[in-house]
Scaffold this motif. Structure first.
Motif, PDB file in Angstrom:
ATOM      1  N   ALA A 375      -2.524  13.481  -6.650  1.00 17.79           N
ATOM      2  CA  ALA A 375      -2.950  12.233  -6.022  1.00 17.79           C
ATOM      3  C   ALA A 375      -3.125  11.124  -7.057  1.00 17.79           C
ATOM      4  N   ASP A 376      -2.009  10.696  -7.624  1.00 11.15           N
ATOM      5  CA  ASP A 376      -1.980   9.534  -8.516  1.00 11.15           C
ATOM      6  C   ASP A 376      -1.487   8.345  -7.693  1.00 11.15           C
ATOM      7  N   PHE A 377      -2.308   7.318  -7.562  1.00 12.09           N
ATOM      8  CA  PHE A 377      -1.883   6.167  -6.765  1.00 12.09           C
ATOM      9  C   PHE A 377      -2.556   4.894  -7.244  1.00 12.09           C
ATOM     10  N   VAL A 378      -2.039   3.785  -6.735  1.00  9.68           N
ATOM     11  CA  VAL A 378      -2.469   2.458  -7.156  1.00  9.68           C
ATOM     12  C   VAL A 378      -2.756   1.618  -5.916  1.00  9.68           C
ATOM     13  N   VAL A 379      -3.769   0.783  -6.016  1.00  8.64           N
ATOM     14  CA  VAL A 379      -4.065  -0.178  -4.949  1.00  8.64           C
ATOM     15  C   VAL A 379      -3.648  -1.558  -5.444  1.00  8.64           C
ATOM     16  N   LEU A 380      -2.703  -2.172  -4.729  1.00  5.64           N
ATOM     17  CA  LEU A 380      -2.187  -3.487  -5.109  1.00  5.64           C
ATOM     18  C   LEU A 380      -2.894  -4.581  -4.319  1.00  5.64           C
ATOM     19  N   ASP A 381      -3.207  -5.648  -5.004  1.00  7.17           N
ATOM     20  CA  ASP A 381      -3.891  -6.799  -4.408  1.00  7.17           C
ATOM     21  C   ASP A 381      -2.874  -7.912  -4.199  1.00  7.17           C
ATOM     22  N   THR A 382      -2.475  -8.139  -2.949  1.00  2.00           N
ATOM     23  CA  THR A 382      -1.474  -9.173  -2.679  1.00  2.00           C
ATOM     24  C   THR A 382      -2.055 -10.581  -2.743  1.00  2.00           C
ATOM     25  N   ALA A 383      -3.348 -10.692  -2.958  1.00  2.00           N
ATOM     26  CA  ALA A 383      -3.984 -12.002  -3.133  1.00  2.00           C
ATOM     27  C   ALA A 383      -4.589 -12.115  -4.531  1.00  2.00           C
ATOM     28  N   ALA A 384      -3.978 -11.433  -5.503  1.00  2.00           N
ATOM     29  CA  ALA A 384      -4.547 -11.382  -6.857  1.00  2.00           C
ATOM     30  C   ALA A 384      -4.581 -12.736  -7.528  1.00  2.00           C
ATOM     31  N   THR A 385      -3.663 -13.618  -7.185  1.00  2.00           N
ATOM     32  CA  THR A 385      -3.662 -14.982  -7.709  1.00  2.00           C
ATOM     33  C   THR A 385      -3.535 -15.937  -6.524  1.00  2.00           C
ATOM     34  N   PRO A 386      -3.937 -17.181  -6.686  1.00  2.00           N
ATOM     35  CA  PRO A 386      -3.794 -18.127  -5.574  1.00  2.00           C
ATOM     36  C   PRO A 386      -2.354 -18.250  -5.083  1.00  2.00           C
ATOM     37  N   LEU A 387      -1.388 -18.212  -5.997  1.00  5.14           N
ATOM     38  CA  LEU A 387       0.012 -18.346  -5.593  1.00  5.14           C
ATOM     39  C   LEU A 387       0.478 -17.115  -4.814  1.00  5.14           C
ATOM     40  N   LEU A 388       0.105 -15.911  -5.293  1.00 12.54           N
ATOM     41  CA  LEU A 388       0.443 -14.698  -4.544  1.00 12.54           C
ATOM     42  C   LEU A 388      -0.168 -14.738  -3.153  1.00 12.54           C
ATOM     43  N   ALA A 389      -1.403 -15.172  -3.065  1.00  8.39           N
ATOM     44  CA  ALA A 389      -2.073 -15.232  -1.764  1.00  8.39           C
ATOM     45  C   ALA A 389      -1.330 -16.168  -0.822  1.00  8.39           C
ATOM     46  N   ARG A 390      -0.913 -17.335  -1.306  1.00  8.51           N
ATOM     47  CA  ARG A 390      -0.175 -18.277  -0.465  1.00  8.51           C
ATOM     48  C   ARG A 390       1.157 -17.677  -0.024  1.00  8.51           C
ATOM     49  N   ARG A 391       1.827 -17.013  -0.966  1.00  7.99           N
ATOM     50  CA  ARG A 391       3.178 -16.513  -0.658  1.00  7.99           C
ATOM     51  C   ARG A 391       3.150 -15.312   0.291  1.00  7.99           C
ATOM     52  N   THR A 392       2.099 -14.520   0.250  1.00  7.71           N
ATOM     53  CA  THR A 392       2.082 -13.286   1.034  1.00  7.71           C
ATOM     54  C   THR A 392       1.353 -13.413   2.363  1.00  7.71           C
ATOM     55  N   THR A 393       0.587 -14.467   2.563  1.00  4.80           N
ATOM     56  CA  THR A 393      -0.125 -14.634   3.832  1.00  4.80           C
ATOM     57  C   THR A 393       0.873 -14.753   4.984  1.00  4.80           C
ATOM     58  N   GLY A 394       0.763 -13.840   5.924  1.00 10.53           N
ATOM     59  CA  GLY A 394       1.647 -13.866   7.084  1.00 10.53           C
ATOM     60  C   GLY A 394       3.059 -13.389   6.808  1.00 10.53           C
ATOM     61  N   ALA A 395       3.337 -12.886   5.609  1.00 13.72           N
ATOM     62  CA  ALA A 395       4.691 -12.470   5.245  1.00 13.72           C
ATOM     63  C   ALA A 395       4.971 -11.046   5.721  1.00 13.72           C
ATOM     64  N   SER A 396       6.252 -10.723   5.827  1.00 15.82           N
ATOM     65  CA  SER A 396       6.651  -9.367   6.175  1.00 15.82           C
ATOM     66  C   SER A 396       6.368  -8.427   5.008  1.00 15.82           C
ATOM     67  N   LEU A 397       6.453  -7.123   5.266  1.00 12.66           N
ATOM     68  CA  LEU A 397       6.222  -6.139   4.212  1.00 12.66           C
ATOM     69  C   LEU A 397       7.209  -6.338   3.063  1.00 12.66           C
ATOM     70  N   ALA A 398       8.483  -6.523   3.371  1.00 17.64           N
ATOM     71  CA  ALA A 398       9.486  -6.713   2.318  1.00 17.64           C
ATOM     72  C   ALA A 398       9.189  -7.960   1.505  1.00 17.64           C
ATOM     73  N   GLU A 399       8.775  -9.032   2.158  1.00 20.04           N
ATOM     74  CA  GLU A 399       8.460 -10.272   1.445  1.00 20.04           C
ATOM     75  C   GLU A 399       7.236 -10.097   0.555  1.00 20.04           C
ATOM     76  N   ARG A 400       6.228  -9.400   1.063  1.00 23.42           N
ATOM     77  CA  ARG A 400       5.029  -9.165   0.246  1.00 23.42           C
ATOM     78  C   ARG A 400       5.359  -8.324  -0.984  1.00 23.42           C
ATOM     79  N   LEU A 401       6.163  -7.273  -0.791  1.00 26.52           N
ATOM     80  CA  LEU A 401       6.518  -6.416  -1.914  1.00 26.52           C
ATOM     81  C   LEU A 401       7.346  -7.174  -2.944  1.00 26.52           C
ATOM     82  N   PHE A 402       8.298  -7.968  -2.478  1.00 23.94           N
ATOM     83  CA  PHE A 402       9.131  -8.735  -3.397  1.00 23.94           C
ATOM     84  C   PHE A 402       8.297  -9.771  -4.151  1.00 23.94           C
ATOM     85  N   ALA A 403       7.363 -10.406  -3.463  1.00 17.19           N
ATOM     86  CA  ALA A 403       6.491 -11.375  -4.133  1.00 17.19           C
ATOM     87  C   ALA A 403       5.654 -10.704  -5.214  1.00 17.19           C
ATOM     88  N   LEU A 404       5.168  -9.496  -4.937  1.00 19.91           N
ATOM     89  CA  LEU A 404       4.407  -8.759  -5.949  1.00 19.91           C
ATOM     90  C   LEU A 404       5.269  -8.475  -7.175  1.00 19.91           C
TER      91      LEU A 404
END
Length: 430
Positions: A375-404
């Motif tokens: 059980a090695d895993f990571v928790v990713l924060d899609t709102a880690a920066t203001p720009l990431l938060a803007r880009r990922t809000t309301g985005a699809s899973l693929a868009e959120r992953l690509f933005a990360l």
């Protein structure tokens, strides 16, 4: 017996999405059940939770993915990251070889090993294939610290009898020191050994031949070296080995090309070499950050895919400019696009997790959070920066992953877990 649950959005890519339609597993509200560090169940929370009454369940806000697996990195080079002004061969002479000489001192190696492993965990990397130096104590330092932390690390003493003064062994000493390290460390806790000739130019024919014999005598270890990284390097190899078909053929002639061989880079490969890599079962650790930094070129994903070459993803610190495999995945997309290929974000995640695990022959243990895996895993924060938060809000899973992958780095790593235990929490000191 310790049983715990972790609830959150789960994403894993257990197989190459190019090959299997069911490769992507996504649970918007998922549950991971861990017993004594091993995944015993994974699936929708609504389905699994009733099966585990009384189990403490920890909610994890963010996107839960398998721990990242770095398929090629140099721990002794971390303090020479961002060293200016040279391509590969000059960069080695000017920056790297002087830094590696310091690892004759075990205390120095201990300090760097501790800092290095902390940096891996801070970036969400839970397993790695690591270069040490020519000094056996550099391997001892890394493995001691990795064992203390329960990390899954594969490494080996560098073999380079043609290295500069202070960094050269002999075929005899390299063989003896490697075998002693294999006996001491291979299979201990979560550790594995890789026989590690630096590259063709730093070993004599006698040492390359003895490396092949060493591999044959220890079939459970890996072979880890560099291949066709830089045009200047390739020209020097061709000049030294004029009878070889290509760079890979040099290794092949000494028995170094097989199913447990991992070659870093492979930027400048012939089709013949790609065919041979596929036939042998060997694979390539793709390192886009360092290829760009040293002016080496862009890996040809299209060529590799046409020949069904096994691939993983490596940061190659210190020529690589970040420990973040998120960032490295973003650079892999750009490297692919430079050659007219489009790297899907889910495939990039596969290369950074299960793909690298498969390349390193540890896919039965890590990489996809399958039941029975660690059980090695990571928790990713899609709102880690203001720009990431803007880009990922309301985005699809693929868009959120690509933005990360394009915008993310160590700041996007909220927590890192080893065997179900949190070993990095960016909010711990706040």
């Amino acid at each position: 017996m310790s049983v715990r649950g972790f609830r959150g959005e789960l994403l894993l890519v257990a197989h190459d999405p190019r090959d299997r339609a069911d490769a992507i597993r996504h649970e918007p509200d998922g549950l991971l059940i861990v017993e004594d560090g091993i995944v015993v169940a994974r699936g929708p929370y609504a389905d699994l939770a009733p099966l585990y009454p009384g189990v403490a369940i920890e909610p994890l806000p963010g996107l839960i993915v398998p721990g990242f697996i770095d398929a090629h990195i140099h721990y002794p080079q971390m303090d020479r990251i961002a060293s200016h002004g040279a391509q590969l061969l000059d960069w080695l002479d000017r920056h790297i070889f002087p830094a590696e000489k310091a690892f004759a001192d075990r205390a120095h190696a201990d300090g760097v090993a501790a800092a290095f492993l902390t940096e891996l965990l801070r970036n969400g990397t839970t397993s790695a294939l690591v270069f040490a130096t020519v000094h056996p104590q550099s391997v001892d330092a890394l493995f001691d610290e990795a064992a203390r932390r329960n990390m899954r690390i594969i490494a080996g003493k560098v073999l380079m009898d043609l290295g500069p003064e202070g960094l050269a062994d002999t075929p005899q000493s390299g063989r003896a020191e490697s075998e002693a390290l294999i006996r001491r460390w291979h299979g201990h806790k979560r550790l594995g050994y890789a026989v590690t000739p630096r590259f063709a130019l730093t070993s004599s024919d006698a040492q390359l031949a003895d490396t092949g014999a060493l591999l044959a005598a220890h079939p459970g270890v890996l072979l880890h070296t560099h291949l066709a990284e830089n045009l200047g390097e390739c020209a020097a190899v061709a000049e030294r080995f004029p009878d070889a078909h290509d760079y890979l053929d040099v290794y092949d002639r000494f028995g170094l090309v097989g199913p447990r061989s991992i070659f870093a880079h492979g930027v400048h490969l012939s089709d013949r070499a790609c065919t041979r890599i596929h036939e042998s079962g060997a694979g390539i650790a793709v390192c886009p950050s360092s290829n760009l930094f040293l002016g080496s070129g862009f890996f040809d994903f299209g060529q590799a895919d046409r020949h069904a070459v096994r691939l993983g993803l490596g940061t190659d610190v210190g020529a690589g400019t970040s420990f973040s495999l998120l960032s490295t995945a973003g650079l892999a997309y750009q490297a692919a696009l430079a050659r007219g290929d489009r790297l899907d974000p889910f495939r990039a995640l596969y290369l950074a997790t299960a793909g690298s695990a498969d390349l390193l022959h540890i896919a039965d243990r890590v990489g996809s959070l399958e039941p029975g895996q660690e059980a090695d895993f990571v928790v990713l924060d899609t709102a880690a920066t203001p720009l990431l938060a803007r880009r990922t809000t309301g985005a699809s899973l693929a868009e959120r992953l690509f933005a990360l992958q394009i915008l993310g780095d160590d700041r996007a790593i909220s927590r890192t877990y080893l065997l179900g235990d949190c070993v990095w929490d960016k909010h711990a000191d706040r």
